[in-house]
Design a protein around this motif. Structure first.
Motif, short mmCIF file in Angstrom:
data_model
loop_
_atom_site.label_atom_id
_atom_site.label_comp_id
_atom_site.label_asym_id
_atom_site.label_seq_id
_atom_site.Cartn_x
_atom_site.Cartn_y
_atom_site.Cartn_z
N ALA A 63 -1.34 -7.50 6.61
CA ALA A 63 -2.57 -6.82 7.01
C ALA A 63 -2.51 -5.34 6.64
O ALA A 63 -2.48 -4.45 7.50
N ILE A 64 -2.49 -5.07 5.36
CA ILE A 64 -2.48 -3.70 4.85
C ILE A 64 -3.78 -3.48 4.09
O ILE A 64 -4.02 -4.11 3.06
N SER A 65 -4.63 -2.62 4.60
CA SER A 65 -5.92 -2.37 3.97
C SER A 65 -5.80 -1.19 3.00
O SER A 65 -5.74 -0.03 3.41
N LEU A 66 -5.75 -1.49 1.72
CA LEU A 66 -5.70 -0.42 0.72
C LEU A 66 -7.03 0.35 0.69
O LEU A 66 -7.05 1.54 0.36
N LEU A 70 -7.18 4.42 1.14
CA LEU A 70 -7.81 5.35 0.19
C LEU A 70 -8.89 6.19 0.86
O LEU A 70 -9.02 7.38 0.59
N ASN A 71 -9.65 5.57 1.74
CA ASN A 71 -10.77 6.28 2.34
C ASN A 71 -10.35 7.22 3.47
O ASN A 71 -11.19 7.88 4.06
N ALA A 72 -9.04 7.24 3.76
CA ALA A 72 -8.54 8.25 4.69
C ALA A 72 -8.28 9.57 3.98
O ALA A 72 -7.92 10.57 4.61
N SER A 73 -8.50 9.60 2.66
CA SER A 73 -8.31 10.83 1.88
C SER A 73 -9.33 11.88 2.31
O SER A 73 -10.45 11.54 2.74
N PRO A 74 -8.97 13.16 2.24
CA PRO A 74 -9.89 14.24 2.62
C PRO A 74 -11.20 14.14 1.83
O PRO A 74 -11.21 13.82 0.64
N SER A 75 -12.28 14.43 2.52
CA SER A 75 -13.60 14.35 1.89
C SER A 75 -13.70 15.31 0.71
O SER A 75 -13.30 16.48 0.79
N GLY A 76 -14.25 14.80 -0.39
CA GLY A 76 -14.45 15.62 -1.57
C GLY A 76 -13.26 15.69 -2.50
O GLY A 76 -13.38 16.14 -3.64
N PRO A 82 -1.71 7.28 0.98
CA PRO A 82 -0.74 8.05 1.77
C PRO A 82 0.68 7.56 1.50
O PRO A 82 0.91 6.39 1.16
N SER A 83 1.66 8.44 1.66
CA SER A 83 3.04 8.10 1.36
C SER A 83 3.55 6.96 2.25
O SER A 83 4.34 6.11 1.80
N ASP A 84 3.10 6.91 3.53
CA ASP A 84 3.57 5.84 4.40
C ASP A 84 3.02 4.48 3.96
O ASP A 84 3.70 3.45 4.10
N VAL A 85 1.81 4.46 3.40
CA VAL A 85 1.24 3.21 2.90
C VAL A 85 1.99 2.76 1.64
O VAL A 85 2.27 1.57 1.47
N ILE A 86 2.32 3.71 0.79
CA ILE A 86 3.11 3.37 -0.41
C ILE A 86 4.44 2.75 0.00
O ILE A 86 4.87 1.74 -0.57
N SER A 87 5.08 3.32 1.00
CA SER A 87 6.35 2.79 1.48
C SER A 87 6.18 1.39 2.07
O SER A 87 6.97 0.48 1.81
N GLN A 88 5.12 1.23 2.88
CA GLN A 88 4.87 -0.07 3.52
C GLN A 88 4.59 -1.15 2.48
O GLN A 88 5.12 -2.27 2.57
N ALA A 124 -2.07 6.11 -8.22
CA ALA A 124 -1.66 4.71 -8.41
C ALA A 124 -0.27 4.64 -9.03
O ALA A 124 0.52 3.74 -8.73
N ALA A 125 0.06 5.61 -9.91
CA ALA A 125 1.38 5.61 -10.56
C ALA A 125 2.50 5.66 -9.53
O ALA A 125 3.55 5.01 -9.70
N SER A 126 2.32 6.44 -8.47
CA SER A 126 3.34 6.52 -7.42
C SER A 126 3.53 5.18 -6.73
O SER A 126 4.66 4.77 -6.42
N MET A 127 2.43 4.48 -6.48
CA MET A 127 2.50 3.15 -5.87
C MET A 127 3.22 2.17 -6.80
O MET A 127 4.11 1.43 -6.37
N LEU A 128 2.85 2.19 -8.07
CA LEU A 128 3.45 1.27 -9.03
C LEU A 128 4.95 1.53 -9.18
O LEU A 128 5.75 0.59 -9.25
N ASP A 129 5.34 2.79 -9.21
CA ASP A 129 6.76 3.14 -9.33
C ASP A 129 7.55 2.70 -8.11
O ASP A 129 8.67 2.20 -8.22
N ALA A 130 6.96 2.87 -6.93
CA ALA A 130 7.64 2.48 -5.69
C ALA A 130 7.84 0.96 -5.63
O ALA A 130 8.89 0.47 -5.20
N ILE A 131 6.81 0.22 -6.06
CA ILE A 131 6.92 -1.24 -6.08
C ILE A 131 8.01 -1.68 -7.05
O ILE A 131 8.84 -2.55 -6.75
N LEU A 132 8.04 -1.08 -8.22
CA LEU A 132 9.04 -1.43 -9.22
C LEU A 132 10.45 -1.12 -8.72
O LEU A 132 11.38 -1.92 -8.89
N LYS A 133 10.60 0.03 -8.05
CA LYS A 133 11.92 0.44 -7.56
C LYS A 133 12.41 -0.48 -6.45
O LYS A 133 13.60 -0.83 -6.39
#
Length: 522
Positions: A63-66, A70-76, A82-88, A124-133
């Motif tokens: 139950a991880i809502s991507l 994403l929509n928790a990002s600052p407006s504009g 977020p880093s914790d989501v990437i880790s999770q 997205a690159a950070s997410m992809l790198d974390a998954i690969l690692k």
């Protein structure tokens, strides 16, 4: 999104995705679908000859809502994970990889599919790198048209044949396309003609709950105009689709609905279905008439006022229901003539598996595969049994519109169970067959609710239909479900069941040769 990401397009998906061949030493495949509202993982066995069944050995949802991440990002600012989501997410995929290893899935048969959220994320690159690692897994980022292809084919994979409008409601968007499996090249035609609107359930509920009134009205109007425009363009591309909207007694389009949002609407429909309690415990292949499907005000009221648990509805899905109903209302406004609405359990994962298979496997009828014959003699005996059963039916009668075990493609499954459990009492077997039909092979393609009801009733009558009070409720509700298709079908279920019982009296032991059976009934 990183330029180094593995982008899957219509041109390269066949070469990029792990292949299927009948002579491979291992036919296990693991798939991860990184959707907007959750990450789904499954392991499937595509071993011949039951390949077409897409048998699932293991499934899990994180139950991880991507979308929410994403929509928790600052407006504009840019949309960022977020880093914790990437880790999770990376830890979750490492766990999935470990499970795949435990099941013996070859590493080259593991695929990770990412969709809209990954396409939009600035990091997205950070997410992809974390998954690969963490897992050693690369990610296939699906181009929108491939996402449309896999989604539509995943829904289509659950049926023997289809001809209708397919819609997929996710967290961030709703997609529409047309499928007619009797037409050559329908798969690519569906992908290329698919229309996508940026009005998923999660996205829409945020506007409906937090937006200004003017913004809400504008959003709903834009959704309605977009839905009408999408359907109008599909009608231009597919004249047969346009013909379904011509007013007549039998006109109307059959629609197929997939994605968590639409399945939530289907769960409310099942909860309010005229047949109560609804006898089949699953939303996959549930069909409602267009007249019931269109009662959105009633469904909104039930969702708002019913305090107890509604089967198939999570707390989050019920919170999103006003947005789901808004999408359904836009669909009804765009398509005046809806004959039936069928809800599909398949999605991107099933579609990716389905598209691995050669056409002769994809388009084969799945139901006969539920009963496997071990040798030629057994196959000939089974065919003789079906011939004898069908010869008992009046040749002057037209059965084409009457659902029976034979017209529904269940003949082998039916006759192979005539002698099953012969050591138990008839009453126990009658009850067993009712329950077995509605619960067995829950994900089997083509095994519609109507097919389950017809099979269960016919086998119940084979044993005399002596039922206790609790089982008679299931019996009555299955009869009601069959009657919705054709009231005459219940008589023929009883008739064929009685003929099967007579065969078992004439030949108490299950025949192992065709000649033995023919001799017994002379």
């Amino acid at each position: 999104m990183a330029s180094s990401a593995d982008i899957i397009t219509l041109e390269n998906f066949a070469s990029k995705m792990p292949p299927w061949e009948p002579n491979l030493p291992n036919h296990l495949y693991a798939l991860v679908d990184m959707g907007s509202n959750g990450i789904r993982f499954s392991i499937s066995d595509l071993s011949p000859p039951q390949t077409r069944l897409l048998r699932c050995l293991y499934r899990e949802r994180a139950a991880i809502s991507l979308f929410d991440a994403l929509n928790a990002s600052p407006s504009g600012g840019p949309l960022l994970f977020p880093s914790d989501v990437i880790s999770q997410v990376s830890q979750t995929l490492a766990r999935f990889k470990s499970i795949a290893n435990d099941y013996g899935v070859p590493t080259e048969h593991i695929s990770v599919l990412a969709t809209e959220a990954m396409r939009k994320a600035g990091n997205a690159a950070s997410m992809l790198d974390a998954i690969l690692k963490s897992s050693g897994l690369g990610v296939h980022v699906l181009a929108p048209e491939v996402e449309a292809l896999f989604g539509a084919m995943g829904a289509r994979s659950g049926f023997d044949a289809v001809n209708g409008l397919f819609l997929d409601l996710g967290g961030g968007s709703v997609q529409m396309t047309y499928l007619n499996s009797s037409v050559d090249g329908y798969e690519m035609a569906a992908a290329l003609s698919g229309k996508s609107l940026p009005f998923g359930a999660a996205k829409l509920i945020n506007i409906l709950e937090t937006g200004e009134t003017e913004a809400q009205v504008t959003t709903v109007n834009t959704l309605q105009v977009g839905m009408r425009d999408a359907f109008a363009k599909l009608q231009q591309q597919f004249p047969s689709l346009r013909d379904t909207q011509i007013t007549s007694a039998n006109s109307g389009i059959d629609i197929y609905l997939c994605g968590g949002g639409f399945r939530g609407y289907g769960s409310i429909l099942m909860h309010t279905d005229p047949v109560q309690p609804y006898p089949v415990p699953g939303i996959g292949a549930y069909t409602s008439q267009g007249s019931l499907f269109s009662q959105t005000k009633k469904m909104r009221k039930v969702n708002a006022e019913y305090d107890d648990k509604i089967f198939g509805m999570s707390k989050r899905r019920r919170q999103h229901f006003p947005a789901i109903a808004t999408v359904v209302e836009a669909l009804i406004d765009a398509i005046p003539q809806i004959r039936t609405a069928t809800f599909c359990s398949g999605g991107n994962r099933e579609g990716a598996l389905f598209m691995k298979l050669p056409k002769y496997v994809r388009e084969g009828s799945p139901l006969p595969l539920l009963h496997q014959v071990g040798d030629k003699m057994r196959s000939e005996t089974l065919q003789t049994l079906m011939d004898i059963m069908q010869s008992s039916l009046p040749t002057s009668f037209d059965f084409s519109n009457i659902p029976t075990v034979f017209t529904l493609g269940l003949g082998p499954l039916f006759v192979s169970n005539i002698w099953t459990r012969a050591g138990e009492s008839s009453d126990a077997n009658a009850a067993f067959e009712l329950h077995q039909a509605v619960t067995r092979d829950p994900s089997a393609p083509g095994f519609t609710h109507l097919a389950r009801a017809a099979l269960g009733l016919t086998l119940c009558f084979r044993w005399g239909a002596g039922l206790g009070p609790i089982d008679r409720i299931l019996y009555t509700n299955l009869q009601q479900l069959v009657s919705q298709a054709n009231p005459e079908a219940n008589f023929w279920a009883e008739y064929l069941g009685a003929v099967a019982g007579l065969l078992a009296m004439l030949c108490p032991a299950e025949p192992d040769k065709p000649d033995r059976l023919k001799k017994a009934i002379k």
